[in-house]
Design a protein around this motif. Sequence first.
Motif, short mmCIF file in Angstrom:
data_model
loop_
_atom_site.label_atom_id
_atom_site.label_comp_id
_atom_site.label_asym_id
_atom_site.label_seq_id
_atom_site.Cartn_x
_atom_site.Cartn_y
_atom_site.Cartn_z
N MET A 1 -5.16 28.32 -154.50
CA MET A 1 -5.78 28.96 -153.34
C MET A 1 -4.97 30.21 -152.98
O MET A 1 -3.75 30.14 -152.80
N ASN A 2 -5.64 31.35 -152.88
CA ASN A 2 -4.96 32.63 -152.68
C ASN A 2 -5.29 33.23 -151.32
O ASN A 2 -6.45 33.28 -150.91
N PHE A 3 -4.23 33.69 -150.63
CA PHE A 3 -4.38 34.28 -149.31
C PHE A 3 -3.83 35.70 -149.32
O PHE A 3 -2.83 35.99 -149.97
N LEU A 4 -4.49 36.58 -148.57
CA LEU A 4 -4.11 37.98 -148.50
C LEU A 4 -3.82 38.38 -147.06
O LEU A 4 -4.59 38.05 -146.15
N TYR A 5 -2.70 39.10 -146.86
CA TYR A 5 -2.35 39.69 -145.56
C TYR A 5 -2.04 41.16 -145.77
O TYR A 5 -1.47 41.54 -146.80
N CYS A 6 -2.40 41.99 -144.79
CA CYS A 6 -2.10 43.42 -144.84
C CYS A 6 -1.60 43.85 -143.47
O CYS A 6 -2.34 43.74 -142.48
N PHE A 7 -0.36 44.37 -143.39
CA PHE A 7 0.21 44.70 -142.09
C PHE A 7 1.44 45.58 -142.27
O PHE A 7 1.88 45.86 -143.38
N ASP A 8 2.01 46.02 -141.11
CA ASP A 8 3.24 46.79 -141.13
C ASP A 8 4.29 46.10 -140.25
O ASP A 8 4.10 44.95 -139.84
N SER A 21 1.95 28.76 -140.69
CA SER A 21 0.93 27.80 -140.26
C SER A 21 0.01 27.42 -141.42
O SER A 21 -0.42 26.27 -141.52
N VAL A 22 -0.29 28.37 -142.29
CA VAL A 22 -1.12 28.07 -143.47
C VAL A 22 -0.37 27.13 -144.41
O VAL A 22 -0.92 26.14 -144.91
N ILE A 23 0.90 27.43 -144.64
CA ILE A 23 1.72 26.59 -145.52
C ILE A 23 1.75 25.15 -145.04
O ILE A 23 1.50 24.20 -145.81
N HIS A 24 2.02 24.97 -143.76
CA HIS A 24 2.23 23.61 -143.26
C HIS A 24 0.92 22.85 -143.05
O HIS A 24 0.93 21.62 -143.01
N ASN A 25 -0.18 23.55 -142.97
CA ASN A 25 -1.47 22.86 -142.88
C ASN A 25 -2.12 22.65 -144.23
O ASN A 25 -3.08 21.89 -144.34
N SER A 26 -1.58 23.29 -145.26
CA SER A 26 -2.13 23.13 -146.60
C SER A 26 -1.50 21.96 -147.34
O SER A 26 -1.83 21.70 -148.50
N LYS A 114 -9.80 22.92 -148.63
CA LYS A 114 -11.05 22.26 -149.02
C LYS A 114 -12.25 23.06 -148.54
O LYS A 114 -13.21 23.29 -149.30
N ARG A 115 -12.20 23.50 -147.29
CA ARG A 115 -13.34 24.24 -146.73
C ARG A 115 -13.51 25.59 -147.42
O ARG A 115 -14.63 26.06 -147.64
N ILE A 116 -12.40 26.24 -147.75
CA ILE A 116 -12.50 27.53 -148.46
C ILE A 116 -13.10 27.33 -149.84
O ILE A 116 -13.94 28.12 -150.29
N GLN A 121 -17.60 28.19 -153.81
CA GLN A 121 -18.71 27.71 -154.63
C GLN A 121 -20.03 28.34 -154.18
O GLN A 121 -20.88 28.70 -155.01
N LEU A 122 -20.21 28.47 -152.88
CA LEU A 122 -21.43 29.11 -152.37
C LEU A 122 -21.47 30.59 -152.73
O LEU A 122 -22.53 31.13 -153.07
N LEU A 123 -20.32 31.25 -152.65
CA LEU A 123 -20.26 32.66 -153.03
C LEU A 123 -20.64 32.85 -154.49
O LEU A 123 -21.33 33.80 -154.86
N LYS A 124 -20.17 31.94 -155.33
CA LYS A 124 -20.51 32.00 -156.75
C LYS A 124 -22.01 31.81 -156.96
O LYS A 124 -22.64 32.52 -157.75
N THR A 125 -22.59 30.83 -156.26
CA THR A 125 -24.00 30.49 -156.43
C THR A 125 -24.91 31.60 -155.92
O THR A 125 -25.90 31.97 -156.57
N LYS A 126 -24.58 32.14 -154.75
CA LYS A 126 -25.46 33.11 -154.10
C LYS A 126 -25.09 34.56 -154.41
O LYS A 126 -25.80 35.48 -154.01
N ASP A 127 -23.95 34.78 -155.08
CA ASP A 127 -23.56 36.11 -155.52
C ASP A 127 -23.35 37.09 -154.37
O ASP A 127 -23.76 38.25 -154.43
#
Length: 231
Positions: A1-8, A21-26, A114-116, A121-127
């Motif tokens: 599972m890949n996450f992206l952040y962009c900031f300064d 928070s992502v780490i500890h909830n994953s 899991k939710r992502i 899968q929906l993104l793949k199906t519906k393009d």
Amino acid sequence: MNFLYCFDNNFNLQALNSINSVIHNSENDDINFYIVHETPDTFLKIIDKYLPKYKNLIKIYKFDFDSLSFPKISGAHVSKATYFRLFFQEYLPVDLDFVTYVDSDIVCLSNPTKRIKEQVQLLKTKDYLLGAVVDEQGQNSNKDRLSMKSDEYFNAGVMVINLRKWRSEIKTDKIISCMAKLEEKILWWDQDILNVLVDGNFLELNVDFNMKVSNTSDNAENSVIFLHYAG
């Protein structure tokens, strides 16, 4: 599972909290973080101090589109970093097919993986180009202001992005051209540009993926994945 952040630097500590928070909830899920930053060394020092155990999960890239002129940031509460996420495809590894972008002012409250995966899968199906939560504020005015075909305008705080399709259809020169064309119309910075580029070609995510704090009671619902301290 890949996450992206962009900031300064202005959001170093907020991003640290968000990533933590992502780490500890994953739990024990296989996750990776990709970060586009103006001065990577400043954030690396924070990772070394507070999250050294997870340093191997985090890859940081220096934003290098400094020659561009970014609209409507003079006197605003945002910096040019708000535009960094427009150029994510220039930095992410070519073998990544999907990535979930998360704003630095967002806290993860429950296991997102899991939710992502279900949305992928929906993104793949519906393009679709991406999945995001519809932003109800000013829907019609946004459409008219930006000359969009679609009525649907999304909040870009959380986006599950179909990288393969994005790379195929949204080239960097198209992004730069769109930014220049919209310069005088822009109100919500890069979010406006992203909506014009996508123009309705997105999967509508449940609001639990990007719940604004202003829309919750004192205690956020148990179903909420990402809580957004927007504003």
